[in-house]
Design a protein around this motif. Structure first.
Motif, mmCIF file in Angstrom:
data_model
loop_
_atom_site.group_PDB
_atom_site.id
_atom_site.type_symbol
_atom_site.label_atom_id
_atom_site.label_comp_id
_atom_site.label_asym_id
_atom_site.label_seq_id
_atom_site.Cartn_x
_atom_site.Cartn_y
_atom_site.Cartn_z
ATOM 1 N N LYS A 64 0.861 -1.169 0.000
ATOM 2 C CA LYS A 64 0.000 0.000 0.000
ATOM 3 C C LYS A 64 0.902 1.224 0.000
ATOM 4 O O LYS A 64 1.683 1.438 0.927
ATOM 5 C CB LYS A 64 -0.914 0.003 1.223
ATOM 6 C CG LYS A 64 -1.992 1.034 1.170
ATOM 7 C CD LYS A 64 -2.995 0.832 2.285
ATOM 8 C CE LYS A 64 -4.190 1.736 2.077
ATOM 9 N NZ LYS A 64 -5.215 1.483 3.094
ATOM 10 N N ALA A 65 0.832 2.007 -1.071
ATOM 11 C CA ALA A 65 1.663 3.195 -1.214
ATOM 12 C C ALA A 65 0.761 4.400 -1.397
ATOM 13 O O ALA A 65 0.007 4.468 -2.373
ATOM 14 C CB ALA A 65 2.607 3.044 -2.397
ATOM 15 N N GLU A 66 0.823 5.320 -0.446
ATOM 16 C CA GLU A 66 0.027 6.541 -0.495
ATOM 17 C C GLU A 66 -1.459 6.245 -0.678
ATOM 18 O O GLU A 66 -2.153 6.865 -1.485
ATOM 19 C CB GLU A 66 0.544 7.471 -1.592
ATOM 20 C CG GLU A 66 1.972 7.913 -1.363
ATOM 21 C CD GLU A 66 2.497 8.808 -2.466
ATOM 22 O OE1 GLU A 66 1.700 9.329 -3.259
ATOM 23 O OE2 GLU A 66 3.719 8.978 -2.524
ATOM 24 N N GLY A 67 -1.952 5.230 0.033
ATOM 25 C CA GLY A 67 -3.361 4.892 -0.002
ATOM 26 C C GLY A 67 -3.796 4.063 -1.192
ATOM 27 O O GLY A 67 -4.971 3.743 -1.338
ATOM 28 N N VAL A 68 -2.866 3.695 -2.062
ATOM 29 C CA VAL A 68 -3.186 2.915 -3.257
ATOM 30 C C VAL A 68 -2.554 1.539 -3.132
ATOM 31 O O VAL A 68 -1.380 1.409 -2.790
ATOM 32 C CB VAL A 68 -2.652 3.625 -4.531
ATOM 33 C CG1 VAL A 68 -2.942 2.799 -5.763
ATOM 34 C CG2 VAL A 68 -3.234 5.013 -4.659
ATOM 35 N N LEU A 69 -3.335 0.490 -3.410
ATOM 36 C CA LEU A 69 -2.782 -0.867 -3.403
ATOM 37 C C LEU A 69 -2.085 -1.136 -4.730
ATOM 38 O O LEU A 69 -2.654 -0.902 -5.801
ATOM 39 C CB LEU A 69 -3.886 -1.905 -3.196
ATOM 40 C CG LEU A 69 -4.409 -2.060 -1.777
ATOM 41 C CD1 LEU A 69 -5.537 -3.093 -1.741
ATOM 42 C CD2 LEU A 69 -3.315 -2.467 -0.829
ATOM 43 N N LEU A 70 -0.846 -1.620 -4.642
ATOM 44 C CA LEU A 70 -0.066 -1.966 -5.832
ATOM 45 C C LEU A 70 0.350 -3.425 -5.754
ATOM 46 O O LEU A 70 0.664 -3.927 -4.674
ATOM 47 C CB LEU A 70 1.183 -1.081 -5.924
ATOM 48 C CG LEU A 70 0.961 0.420 -6.013
ATOM 49 C CD1 LEU A 70 2.286 1.149 -5.898
ATOM 50 C CD2 LEU A 70 0.265 0.780 -7.306
ATOM 51 N N GLN A 71 0.355 -4.078 -6.908
ATOM 52 C CA GLN A 71 0.800 -5.472 -6.965
ATOM 53 C C GLN A 71 1.910 -5.592 -7.985
ATOM 54 O O GLN A 71 1.856 -5.003 -9.071
ATOM 55 C CB GLN A 71 -0.336 -6.414 -7.336
ATOM 56 C CG GLN A 71 0.085 -7.878 -7.289
ATOM 57 C CD GLN A 71 -1.071 -8.822 -7.534
ATOM 58 O OE1 GLN A 71 -2.070 -8.463 -8.149
ATOM 59 N NE2 GLN A 71 -0.927 -10.045 -7.049
ATOM 60 N N CYS A 72 2.926 -6.372 -7.656
ATOM 61 C CA CYS A 72 4.050 -6.627 -8.556
ATOM 62 C C CYS A 72 3.619 -7.710 -9.551
ATOM 63 O O CYS A 72 3.332 -8.835 -9.168
ATOM 64 C CB CYS A 72 5.257 -7.084 -7.745
ATOM 65 S SG CYS A 72 6.732 -7.358 -8.722
ATOM 66 N N GLN A 73 3.558 -7.322 -10.839
ATOM 67 C CA GLN A 73 3.083 -8.250 -11.871
ATOM 68 C C GLN A 73 4.003 -8.213 -13.084
ATOM 69 O O GLN A 73 4.753 -7.266 -13.281
ATOM 70 C CB GLN A 73 1.674 -7.850 -12.323
ATOM 71 C CG GLN A 73 0.644 -7.895 -11.241
ATOM 72 C CD GLN A 73 -0.711 -7.406 -11.732
ATOM 73 O OE1 GLN A 73 -0.857 -6.932 -12.847
ATOM 74 N NE2 GLN A 73 -1.723 -7.536 -10.877
#
Length: 91
Positions: A64-73
């Motif tokens: 979770k970066a700055e309120g945004v969920l990120l996934q490594c794809q």
């Protein structure tokens, strides 16, 4: 008998000290303390990872970066040696 045994022990101990000196020669190598600590050293860059704030993440990792969920794809559109990218996860 005791004197012979004691003499034999002294000979064995003396030869052990001499062998110890042959195994460990008097060589000193001065190494800075930074070599033994991770401070100031960066980890090896990985060939298949996503990077965020100097940390390596493997495929599938979610942060979770700055309120945004990120996934490594995987990035199918890019031809590269590091084909993993961060993508937003829909909530």
């Amino acid at each position: 008998m005791k004197r012979t045994l004691m003499a034999g022990l002294l000979v064995l101990m003396a030869s052990g000290v001499q062998a110890d000196q042959r195994i460990r020669p008097d060589v000193e190598v001065n190494v800075p303390p930074e070599v033994f600590s991770s401070g100031g050293q960066r980890g090896q860059p990985c060939s298949q990872c996503c990077i965020y704030e100097n940390a390596n993440y493997s495929e599938g990792a979610v942060i979770k970066a700055e309120g945004v969920l990120l996934q490594c794809q995987r990035d199918d559109k890019t031809l590269s040696t590091n084909p993993l990218v961060w993508r937003r996860v829909r909530q």
